[in-house]
Design a protein around this motif. Structure first.
Motif, PDB file in Angstrom:
ATOM      1  N   THR A  18       0.815  -1.212   0.000  1.00  0.00           N
ATOM      2  CA  THR A  18       0.000   0.000   0.000  1.00  0.00           C
ATOM      3  C   THR A  18       0.854   1.269   0.000  1.00  0.00           C
ATOM      4  OG1 THR A  18      -1.821  -1.181   1.071  1.00  0.00           O
ATOM      5  CG2 THR A  18      -1.865   1.225   1.189  1.00  0.00           C
ATOM      6  N   PRO A  19       1.847   1.401   0.891  1.00  0.00           N
ATOM      7  CA  PRO A  19       2.639   2.640   0.840  1.00  0.00           C
ATOM      8  C   PRO A  19       3.471   2.783  -0.443  1.00  0.00           C
ATOM      9  CG  PRO A  19       3.469   1.176   2.570  1.00  0.00           C
ATOM     10  CD  PRO A  19       2.209   0.574   2.041  1.00  0.00           C
ATOM     11  N   LEU A  42      -5.136   8.162  -2.300  1.00  0.00           N
ATOM     12  CA  LEU A  42      -6.403   7.880  -1.615  1.00  0.00           C
ATOM     13  C   LEU A  42      -7.096   6.697  -2.281  1.00  0.00           C
ATOM     14  CD1 LEU A  42      -8.725   8.572   0.367  1.00  0.00           C
ATOM     15  CD2 LEU A  42      -9.586  10.129  -1.381  1.00  0.00           C
ATOM     16  N   THR A  43      -7.109   6.683  -3.597  1.00  0.00           N
ATOM     17  CA  THR A  43      -7.712   5.572  -4.330  1.00  0.00           C
ATOM     18  C   THR A  43      -6.938   4.287  -4.101  1.00  0.00           C
ATOM     19  OG1 THR A  43      -8.628   7.071  -5.978  1.00  0.00           O
ATOM     20  CG2 THR A  43      -8.404   4.762  -6.617  1.00  0.00           C
ATOM     21  N   VAL A  44      -5.611   4.374  -4.065  1.00  0.00           N
ATOM     22  CA  VAL A  44      -4.793   3.184  -3.779  1.00  0.00           C
ATOM     23  C   VAL A  44      -5.209   2.589  -2.439  1.00  0.00           C
ATOM     24  CG1 VAL A  44      -2.472   2.411  -3.118  1.00  0.00           C
ATOM     25  CG2 VAL A  44      -2.778   3.799  -5.166  1.00  0.00           C
ATOM     26  N   ILE A  45      -5.274   3.436  -1.427  1.00  0.00           N
ATOM     27  CA  ILE A  45      -5.608   2.964  -0.070  1.00  0.00           C
ATOM     28  C   ILE A  45      -6.965   2.270  -0.057  1.00  0.00           C
ATOM     29  CG2 ILE A  45      -6.154   3.736   2.279  1.00  0.00           C
ATOM     30  CD1 ILE A  45      -3.963   5.963   1.762  1.00  0.00           C
ATOM     31  N   LEU A  46      -7.928   2.849  -0.755  1.00  0.00           N
ATOM     32  CA  LEU A  46      -9.274   2.270  -0.780  1.00  0.00           C
ATOM     33  C   LEU A  46      -9.343   0.990  -1.617  1.00  0.00           C
ATOM     34  CD1 LEU A  46     -11.330   5.565  -1.179  1.00  0.00           C
ATOM     35  CD2 LEU A  46     -11.110   4.166   0.884  1.00  0.00           C
ATOM     36  N   CYS A  47      -8.546   0.915  -2.672  1.00  0.00           N
ATOM     37  CA  CYS A  47      -8.624  -0.229  -3.586  1.00  0.00           C
ATOM     38  C   CYS A  47      -7.815  -1.437  -3.129  1.00  0.00           C
ATOM     39  CB  CYS A  47      -8.174   0.178  -4.988  1.00  0.00           C
ATOM     40  SG  CYS A  47      -9.342   1.266  -5.819  1.00  0.00           S
ATOM     41  N   ALA A 140      -6.249   3.612  -8.998  1.00  0.00           N
ATOM     42  CA  ALA A 140      -6.815   2.265  -9.146  1.00  0.00           C
ATOM     43  C   ALA A 140      -5.881   1.373  -9.965  1.00  0.00           C
ATOM     44  CB  ALA A 140      -8.194   2.340  -9.802  1.00  0.00           C
ATOM     45  N   ALA A 141      -5.335   1.912 -11.040  1.00  0.00           N
ATOM     46  CA  ALA A 141      -4.432   1.120 -11.885  1.00  0.00           C
ATOM     47  C   ALA A 141      -3.167   0.729 -11.125  1.00  0.00           C
ATOM     48  CB  ALA A 141      -4.074   1.910 -13.146  1.00  0.00           C
ATOM     49  N   VAL A 142      -2.586   1.674 -10.398  1.00  0.00           N
ATOM     50  CA  VAL A 142      -1.368   1.380  -9.639  1.00  0.00           C
ATOM     51  C   VAL A 142      -1.668   0.350  -8.547  1.00  0.00           C
ATOM     52  CG1 VAL A 142       0.351   2.346  -8.058  1.00  0.00           C
ATOM     53  CG2 VAL A 142      -0.218   3.553 -10.166  1.00  0.00           C
ATOM     54  N   ALA A 143      -2.793   0.519  -7.854  1.00  0.00           N
ATOM     55  CA  ALA A 143      -3.156  -0.433  -6.794  1.00  0.00           C
ATOM     56  C   ALA A 143      -3.312  -1.841  -7.364  1.00  0.00           C
ATOM     57  CB  ALA A 143      -4.451  -0.002  -6.101  1.00  0.00           C
ATOM     58  N   LEU A 144      -4.038  -1.955  -8.461  1.00  0.00           N
ATOM     59  CA  LEU A 144      -4.276  -3.276  -9.043  1.00  0.00           C
ATOM     60  C   LEU A 144      -2.995  -3.896  -9.589  1.00  0.00           C
ATOM     61  CD1 LEU A 144      -7.701  -2.754 -10.836  1.00  0.00           C
ATOM     62  CD2 LEU A 144      -7.246  -3.884  -8.655  1.00  0.00           C
ATOM     63  N   LEU A 145      -2.206  -3.120 -10.305  1.00  0.00           N
ATOM     64  CA  LEU A 145      -0.963  -3.662 -10.851  1.00  0.00           C
ATOM     65  C   LEU A 145      -0.013  -4.094  -9.746  1.00  0.00           C
ATOM     66  CD1 LEU A 145      -0.372  -1.245 -13.865  1.00  0.00           C
ATOM     67  CD2 LEU A 145      -0.991  -3.671 -13.947  1.00  0.00           C
ATOM     68  N   THR A 146       0.094  -3.299  -8.699  1.00  0.00           N
ATOM     69  CA  THR A 146       0.957  -3.649  -7.568  1.00  0.00           C
ATOM     70  C   THR A 146       0.448  -4.915  -6.894  1.00  0.00           C
ATOM     71  OG1 THR A 146       1.466  -1.315  -7.202  1.00  0.00           O
ATOM     72  CG2 THR A 146       1.924  -2.812  -5.385  1.00  0.00           C
ATOM     73  N   HIS A 147      -0.855  -4.964  -6.674  1.00  0.00           N
ATOM     74  CA  HIS A 147      -1.452  -6.097  -5.961  1.00  0.00           C
ATOM     75  C   HIS A 147      -1.370  -7.396  -6.766  1.00  0.00           C
ATOM     76  CE1 HIS A 147      -3.467  -7.331  -2.418  1.00  0.00           C
ATOM     77  NE2 HIS A 147      -4.705  -7.339  -2.866  1.00  0.00           N
ATOM     78  N   ILE A 148      -1.526  -7.283  -8.079  1.00  0.00           N
ATOM     79  CA  ILE A 148      -1.539  -8.461  -8.933  1.00  0.00           C
ATOM     80  C   ILE A 148      -0.131  -8.943  -9.291  1.00  0.00           C
ATOM     81  CG2 ILE A 148      -2.150  -9.276 -11.262  1.00  0.00           C
ATOM     82  CD1 ILE A 148      -4.680  -7.459 -11.022  1.00  0.00           C
ATOM     83  N   LEU A 149       0.770  -8.009  -9.562  1.00  0.00           N
ATOM     84  CA  LEU A 149       2.080  -8.380 -10.100  1.00  0.00           C
ATOM     85  C   LEU A 149       3.166  -8.617  -9.052  1.00  0.00           C
ATOM     86  CD1 LEU A 149       2.205  -6.004 -13.202  1.00  0.00           C
ATOM     87  CD2 LEU A 149       1.569  -8.424 -13.123  1.00  0.00           C
TER      88      LEU A 149
END
Length: 192
Positions: A18-19, A42-47, A140-149
């Motif tokens: 997250t950070p 903010l979107t990263v934290i929520l997603c 949202a894109a950064v959160a998803l890419l970080t979380h998935i990859l």
């Protein structure tokens, strides 16, 4: 030892991913020309949710709600101004639109949040509506890419552990039931 470190990193992914994703999204939003780069982290934290599917679902709902809220507000607010009553009216319109379209309650909360914030900030900062949409998509894109990859969460491992605990629990109750039947099904015996 190496397996334990990898397991620790993977099991605590939300703590460190997250950070990293928040910092990256801030920088990307600034690079993209945002005057409000805080909207991306903010979107990263929520997603960043516990599973990838929940993260994808929330990201989609946040983006959709933000776009609908910004579009609705930007098209109507110039005609009605900013008062408590106009805020209430716009939130009502946004909520009704979400209900008519049969969208999820999370989309409704994102629409109404966008309505409120765009109504307030648009007159003070004209770039806010565009920044809100762009930075929400970036976050949202950064959160998803970080979380998935990067060390994606292992849902199979968690499910396996949960099923194992359930099986142990169920076995214990079957065993206690068998003992109760062997003891003559007394009504005074209680289980804990």
């Amino acid at each position: 030892m190496n397996l334990r470190i990898k397991s620790f990193i993977q099991d605590n992914g939300l703590i460190w991913k997250t950070p990293i994703a928040a910092a990256l999204s801030w920088e990307l939003a600034k690079w993209g020309g945002s005057n409000h780069p805080y909207l991306a982290p903010l979107t990263v934290i929520l997603c960043m949710q516990i599973t990838i599917s929940k993260s994808i679902q929330f990201a989609w709902q946040r983006i959709l709600g933000t776009i609908v809220g910004v579009a609705l507000t930007s098209s109507v607010v110039p005609f009605i101004g900013l008062t408590g009553w106009s805020i209430g009216l716009m939130i009502l319109l946004g909520s009704a639109l979400v209900k008519i379209l049969r969208l999820d309650n999370i989309v409704m909360s994102q629409v109404t949040l966008s309505v409120l914030l765009v109504m307030y900030f648009q007159s003070k900062m004209p770039t806010y509506p565009l920044d809100r949409i762009r930075d929400t998509v970036i976050g949202a894109a950064v959160a998803l890419l970080t979380h998935i990859l990067i060390f994606p969460p292992d849902s199979v491992k968690k499910a396996k552990n949960d099923i194992s605990k359930f099986a142990d629990h169920l076995t214990m109750y079957f065993f206690k039931t068998a003992q109760w039947v062997e003891a003559g099904c007394t009504s005074m015996e209680t289980w804990t």
